[in-house]
Motif scaffolding. Structure first.
Motif, PDB file in Angstrom:
ATOM      1  N   SER A 208       0.814  -1.208   0.000  1.00 32.20           N
ATOM      2  CA  SER A 208       0.000   0.000   0.000  1.00 32.20           C
ATOM      3  C   SER A 208       0.851   1.264   0.000  1.00 32.20           C
ATOM      4  O   SER A 208       0.395   2.322  -0.427  1.00 32.20           O
ATOM      5  N   HIS A 209       2.064   1.165   0.497  1.00 39.17           N
ATOM      6  CA  HIS A 209       2.932   2.335   0.587  1.00 39.17           C
ATOM      7  C   HIS A 209       4.377   1.918   0.351  1.00 39.17           C
ATOM      8  O   HIS A 209       4.754   0.777   0.616  1.00 39.17           O
ATOM      9  N   GLY A 210       5.160   2.835  -0.199  1.00 37.95           N
ATOM     10  CA  GLY A 210       6.601   2.595  -0.337  1.00 37.95           C
ATOM     11  C   GLY A 210       7.034   1.855  -1.593  1.00 37.95           C
ATOM     12  O   GLY A 210       8.232   1.747  -1.846  1.00 37.95           O
ATOM     13  N   LYS A 211       6.087   1.374  -2.404  1.00 37.23           N
ATOM     14  CA  LYS A 211       6.498   0.540  -3.540  1.00 37.23           C
ATOM     15  C   LYS A 211       7.298   1.326  -4.586  1.00 37.23           C
ATOM     16  O   LYS A 211       8.255   0.803  -5.156  1.00 37.23           O
ATOM     17  N   THR A 212       6.906   2.579  -4.828  1.00 27.72           N
ATOM     18  CA  THR A 212       7.672   3.388  -5.796  1.00 27.72           C
ATOM     19  C   THR A 212       9.077   3.650  -5.267  1.00 27.72           C
ATOM     20  O   THR A 212      10.067   3.539  -6.004  1.00 27.72           O
ATOM     21  N   THR A 213       9.180   3.973  -3.982  1.00 33.67           N
ATOM     22  CA  THR A 213      10.495   4.251  -3.396  1.00 33.67           C
ATOM     23  C   THR A 213      11.378   3.016  -3.407  1.00 33.67           C
ATOM     24  O   THR A 213      12.557   3.090  -3.766  1.00 33.67           O
ATOM     25  N   ILE A 214      10.825   1.860  -3.027  1.00 39.25           N
ATOM     26  CA  ILE A 214      11.624   0.632  -3.002  1.00 39.25           C
ATOM     27  C   ILE A 214      12.071   0.249  -4.413  1.00 39.25           C
ATOM     28  O   ILE A 214      13.238  -0.106  -4.636  1.00 39.25           O
ATOM     29  N   THR A 215      11.151   0.327  -5.373  1.00 41.61           N
ATOM     30  CA  THR A 215      11.520   0.036  -6.768  1.00 41.61           C
ATOM     31  C   THR A 215      12.620   0.979  -7.230  1.00 41.61           C
ATOM     32  O   THR A 215      13.577   0.563  -7.899  1.00 41.61           O
ATOM     33  N   SER A 216      12.495   2.253  -6.870  1.00 38.87           N
ATOM     34  CA  SER A 216      13.506   3.249  -7.255  1.00 38.87           C
ATOM     35  C   SER A 216      14.856   2.942  -6.619  1.00 38.87           C
ATOM     36  O   SER A 216      15.897   3.084  -7.263  1.00 38.87           O
ATOM     37  N   MET A 217      14.849   2.541  -5.346  1.00 43.70           N
ATOM     38  CA  MET A 217      16.094   2.172  -4.667  1.00 43.70           C
ATOM     39  C   MET A 217      16.783   1.009  -5.384  1.00 43.70           C
ATOM     40  O   MET A 217      17.998   1.030  -5.628  1.00 43.70           O
TER      41      MET A 217
END
Length: 447
Positions: A111-120
């Motif tokens: 629900s949250h953080g998926k864009t940031t984790i993918t970007s990392m």
């Protein structure tokens, strides 16, 4: 291959169109309106529609496939023509799966953080000169596009959104990817216009876990109790790797990550972002990156676009813009900025802009979300509520939902901007959270 896009102007759709054009496909498309930067980017590749609107004569037997965007309705005239001719019709995620059936699919959901984790993950892989295909929901520094597809790369990294695939395909996007390696960052009720109950929303994540390829893996945030139960109760024959927030410290406004070599300064901050980092580390290690190389690479990661984006800083004032809008994201982001700048006043402004956030019943989920702010402000547009066809909500309902006695509420752009520009921002951290723009706030003027 000849591919036609119905609703080519969307953020995800135009990036896929550009990726396929680069791959050598013949790409055409239509849309009723296209905004920047999609318009200029499509024009640069010669695939911007000459006219806006829907034109059934663009659909013909020579097409290999039609890709249908979420923006297109079920009665779209081009879609009806494609159905009449029997042309293969794919949703965006369906076509991505077709492009990656012979690759190792790494899917990042939650629900949250998926864009940031993918970007990392993509930042680390690029730093380590590991080429992969990818699809991510934000523009990344050092990357030309949000979608990259090849015939040669072994891995594809996909951001797994739980929203619906298209007007024809009502399955959540991440159900279609069938990952070999998966990550879930957490479960917090969202998209209530599609999933009206929490139980129904959670069920989508159970299905996702059960769709992981046999022998694959799920990496999951063990600090989220709902997610923990979903993963650990699954009988799918997959490996399960839990992760949690790593040890870190804050010194003079800088975050230090605890590593085997000691405290390492990093660009990002906030417990939720450190938790995201831990998940990204697990995935990168499964993709062949060793721990030392991961730490070296992640030190220079500055964040995904619109995620805790520092838009201005001078003397004792700092201003952040963040995409946070759901209750869990708002709470985590507000707490992160206060933890990073404990001696400064925190002015947190939240725009209620989405269907969920403007729903009178769902508003109760925001209780305590802005409590870490010294000055808490909510902006919403009653006109937007009407446009979305929702029941009216009042300022008193918002105050009651947030349970914050000092909450300030604005419903008109003018008074909100007068308040913001009239504030003394010395020794202040400003946090602007929205998936909109507060009715036309001039961010350049604010900077």
């Amino acid at each position: 291959m000849k591919i036609h896009f119905i609703a080519i102007g969307g953020s995800a759709m135009h990036n896929l169109a550009l990726a396929l054009a680069d791959k050598g496909y013949e790409v055409t498309g239509s849309d009723d309106v296209i905004f920047e930067p999609s318009k200029s980017r499509l024009a640069s590749k010669g695939i911007l529609p000459a006219d806006f609107g829907w034109f059934p004569d663009k659909i013909h037997d020579d097409l290999d496939a039609v890709i249908l965007g979420m923006h297109a309705k079920a009665d779209n005239p081009e879609l009806r023509k494609a159905q009449e001719l029997g042309v293969s019709i794919y949703s965006y995620p369906e076509f991505l799966y077709e492009q990656s059936k012979n690759k190792t699919r790494v899917v990042i959901g939650g629900s949250h953080g998926k864009t940031t984790i993918t970007s990392m993950i993509l930042h680390v892989l690029q730093y380590c000169d590991i080429d992969v295909d990818y699809m991510v929901g934000a523009q990344l520094e050092g990357f030309d596009r949000m979608v990259h597809l090849t015939t040669d790369n072994d891995f594809i990294v996909l951001e797994g959104d739980e929203y619906l695939s298209s007007a024809l395909d009502r399955r959540p996007k991440f159900h279609l990817y069938k990952p070999n390696i998966a990550l879930l960052s957490g479960i917090a009720w969202d998209h209530i216009n599609v999933f009206p109950t929490f139980e129904g929303y959670v069920e989508q994540f159970r299905i996702f876990v059960d769709e992981i390829v046999k022998g694959g893996s799920i990496t999951y945030n063990i600090e989220d109790q709902t997610l923990k139960e979903v993963v650990e109760s699954s009988e799918n024959t997959i490996r399960k790797f839990p992760y949690e927030t790593p040890i870190y410290s804050i010194e003079n406004g800088h975050t230090l990550l605890d590593t085997p070599e000691g405290g390492m300064p990093i660009e990002i901050f906030g417990k939720h972002n450190l938790n995201n980092l831990a998940g990204a580390k697990w995935i990168c290690q499964q993709m062949g990156v060793d721990e030392a190389d991961f730490y070296e690479a992640i030190a220079s990661f500055k964040g995904a676009s619109k995620r805790m984006e520092k838009i201005a800083e001078r003397n004792s004032t700092v201003i952040f813009k963040d995409f946070a809008h759901s209750p869990s994201k708002v709470k985590a982001t507000t707490a992160a900025v206060k933890e990073q700048y404990p001696t400064r006043r925190l002015l947190a402004c939240l725009e209620l802009h989405t269907y969920s956030s403007l729903n009178a019943e769902f508003l109760q989920e925001y209780e305590g979300a802005l409590d870490k702010a010294d000055t808490a402000v909510v902006f919403y547009s009653p006109h937007a509520v009407k446009i979305k066809g929702l029941d009216e909500i009042s300022e008193s309902q918002i105050r009651e939902a947030f349970k914050n006695p000092n909450l300030e509420v604005y419903t008109e752009p003018g008074p909100f901007q007068e308040f913001l520009f009239g504030e003394n921002l010395d020794n202040t951290a400003v946090l602007l959270m929205s998936s909109g723009n507060y009715g036309g706030l001039d961010f350049e003027k604010l900077k």
